[in-house]
Scaffold this motif. Structure first.
Motif, PDB file in Angstrom:
ATOM      1  N   PRO A  75       0.873  -1.200  -0.002  1.00 35.04           N
ATOM      2  CA  PRO A  75      -0.104   0.169  -0.001  1.00 35.04           C
ATOM      3  C   PRO A  75       0.770   1.181   0.048  1.00 35.04           C
ATOM      4  CG  PRO A  75      -0.711  -1.512   1.745  1.00 35.04           C
ATOM      5  CD  PRO A  75       0.614  -2.178   0.911  1.00 35.04           C
ATOM      6  N   GLY A  76       0.494   2.157  -1.005  1.00 37.83           N
ATOM      7  CA  GLY A  76       0.978   3.571  -0.955  1.00 37.83           C
ATOM      8  C   GLY A  76       2.451   3.436  -1.814  1.00 37.83           C
ATOM      9  N   SER A  95       1.231  -3.577   6.853  1.00 36.14           N
ATOM     10  CA  SER A  95       0.784  -5.098   6.332  1.00 36.14           C
ATOM     11  C   SER A  95       0.715  -4.630   4.924  1.00 36.14           C
ATOM     12  CB  SER A  95      -0.391  -5.412   6.859  1.00 36.14           C
ATOM     13  OG  SER A  95      -0.285  -5.888   8.189  1.00 36.14           O
ATOM     14  N   THR A  96       1.163  -5.713   3.938  1.00 37.39           N
ATOM     15  CA  THR A  96       1.216  -5.736   2.737  1.00 37.39           C
ATOM     16  C   THR A  96      -0.113  -6.202   2.260  1.00 37.39           C
ATOM     17  OG1 THR A  96       1.673  -7.949   2.206  1.00 37.39           O
ATOM     18  CG2 THR A  96       3.658  -6.607   2.469  1.00 37.39           C
ATOM     19  N   GLU A  97      -0.729  -6.445   0.979  1.00 39.99           N
ATOM     20  CA  GLU A  97      -1.763  -6.850   0.505  1.00 39.99           C
ATOM     21  C   GLU A  97      -1.730  -8.348   0.255  1.00 39.99           C
ATOM     22  OE1 GLU A  97      -3.046  -4.731  -3.101  1.00 39.99           O
ATOM     23  OE2 GLU A  97      -3.037  -3.032  -2.075  1.00 39.99           O
ATOM     24  N   VAL A  98      -0.630  -8.938   0.849  1.00 38.76           N
ATOM     25  CA  VAL A  98      -0.790 -10.396   1.020  1.00 38.76           C
ATOM     26  C   VAL A  98      -0.538 -10.769   2.141  1.00 38.76           C
ATOM     27  CG1 VAL A  98       0.781 -12.123   0.507  1.00 38.76           C
ATOM     28  CG2 VAL A  98       0.880 -10.667  -1.276  1.00 38.76           C
ATOM     29  N   ARG A 111       1.855 -10.674   5.622  1.00 36.70           N
ATOM     30  CA  ARG A 111       3.410 -10.186   5.296  1.00 36.70           C
ATOM     31  C   ARG A 111       3.349  -8.753   5.773  1.00 36.70           C
ATOM     32  NH1 ARG A 111       4.941 -14.605   4.983  1.00 36.70           N
ATOM     33  NH2 ARG A 111       5.589 -15.891   3.414  1.00 36.70           N
ATOM     34  N   THR A 112       4.537  -8.595   6.624  1.00 36.80           N
ATOM     35  CA  THR A 112       4.648  -7.037   6.787  1.00 36.80           C
ATOM     36  C   THR A 112       5.828  -6.547   6.112  1.00 36.80           C
ATOM     37  OG1 THR A 112       3.939  -7.882   9.233  1.00 36.80           O
ATOM     38  CG2 THR A 112       5.149  -5.919   9.091  1.00 36.80           C
ATOM     39  N   PHE A 113       5.784  -5.483   5.888  1.00 37.21           N
ATOM     40  CA  PHE A 113       6.828  -4.536   5.254  1.00 37.21           C
ATOM     41  C   PHE A 113       7.250  -3.338   5.906  1.00 37.21           C
ATOM     42  CE2 PHE A 113       3.268  -1.866   3.843  1.00 37.21           C
ATOM     43  CZ  PHE A 113       3.815  -0.444   3.888  1.00 37.21           C
TER      44      PHE A 113
END
Length: 270
Positions: free
Chosen positions: A6-7, A75-78, A81-83
């Motif tokens: 996101p973003g 959080s990612t869109e998966v 999973r954290t980014f």
């Protein structure tokens, strides 16, 4: 490339960056260039997810000029999973720690600042330490932002990476008393061990206890660097500090500040 963080608009994936789970991107709202780390922990483990969230929250609050600026984390869109996203900075013209002593001083400053901020230390992967040995720059906001992870201090004194995939990678830099499960030890002594283990790689090219690298494995960049001084008692203080820092007895290790001055500690009274 599909943008599932996101973003951010992703530009390169691991195939291009050469590092697993590392992406280059730009932030959509302002076009700021970013490196993004996505953690590969067990997506079904809520414990691992919470651990990563804690680490990233602490990393984002750790403001030090030798560390990259954290843009975002979340959080990612998966699912699972954290980014965490770091800002990519332009190199400073003519700057950088081109000597091994300069790299060691920067490492010591960074780790001591981490301790003062309540961290157990900053984890630098083995291949990144070898890059420093080869002359890579470690300067204000130019530690390669895709290759570091701050470890917040945990209540039991163990690594913030415990239970994650990077735990095995970080094991050689964790003092033996912590690896054995001992609690309540000196954090300063533990940090001295971490510093000594990191500097050993910068000086010798391999983890303490591992066999030395063969000449065929040395890079052109390494051979192009000025050779370090020949070891004399007066000039070989860094190796003396490393030997003390890697002591199995925490009380025998030098204080981390000794790594800033390259001075051996005064002998303890008998």
């Amino acid at each position: 490339m599909p943008s599932w963080i996101p973003g951010y608009r992703l530009l390169e994936g691991p195939e291009q960056t050469g590092v697993p789970l590392r992406y280059s991107a730009v932030r959509e709202m302002d076009g700021v260039a970013a490196w993004i780390r996505v953690d590969g922990f067990d997506a079904s483990s809520s414990v691992a997810a919470q651990a990563v969230s804690t680490i990233y929250a602490a990393t984002a609050s750790f403001d030090h000029p030798l560390l990259p600026h954290v843009l975002d984390y979340g959080s990612t869109e998966v699912a699972g999973r954290t980014f965490i996203a770091y800002q990519i900075s332009e190199p400073v013209a003519g700057g950088g720690h081109r000597t091994r002593r300069g790299a060691m001083t920067a490492l010591a400053e960074l780790q001591i600042a981490a301790l003062e901020c309540g961290f157990a230390g900053v984890h630098l992967p083995l291949h990144e330490l070898k890059r420093l040995r080869e002359g890579a720059r470690l300067e204000a906001r130019h530690l390669p932002v895709n290759e570091f992870l701050c470890e917040p201090r945990r209540g039991d004194g163990s690594s913030g990476l415990a239970g994650l995939e990077a735990e095995k990678e970080g094991a050689p830099f964790i003092p033996p008393e912590m690896r054995s499960g001992s609690h309540g030890g000196s954090l300063r002594a533990a940090l001295a061990y971490r510093l000594a283990a990191q500097i050993h790689v910068v000086l010798e090219g391999h983890v303490a206890g591992d066999p030395a690298i063969e000449d065929a494995d040395k890079t052109v960049a390494l051979t192009a660097l000025p050779s370090p001084p020949r070891p004399f008692a007066e000039t070989d203080v860094p190796r003396g500090l490393v030997r003390l820092g890697l002591s199995l007895r925490p009380e025998d290790r030098p204080d981390p500040e000794h790594f800033l001055t390259f001075r051996l500690p005064s002998p303890k009274p008998a």
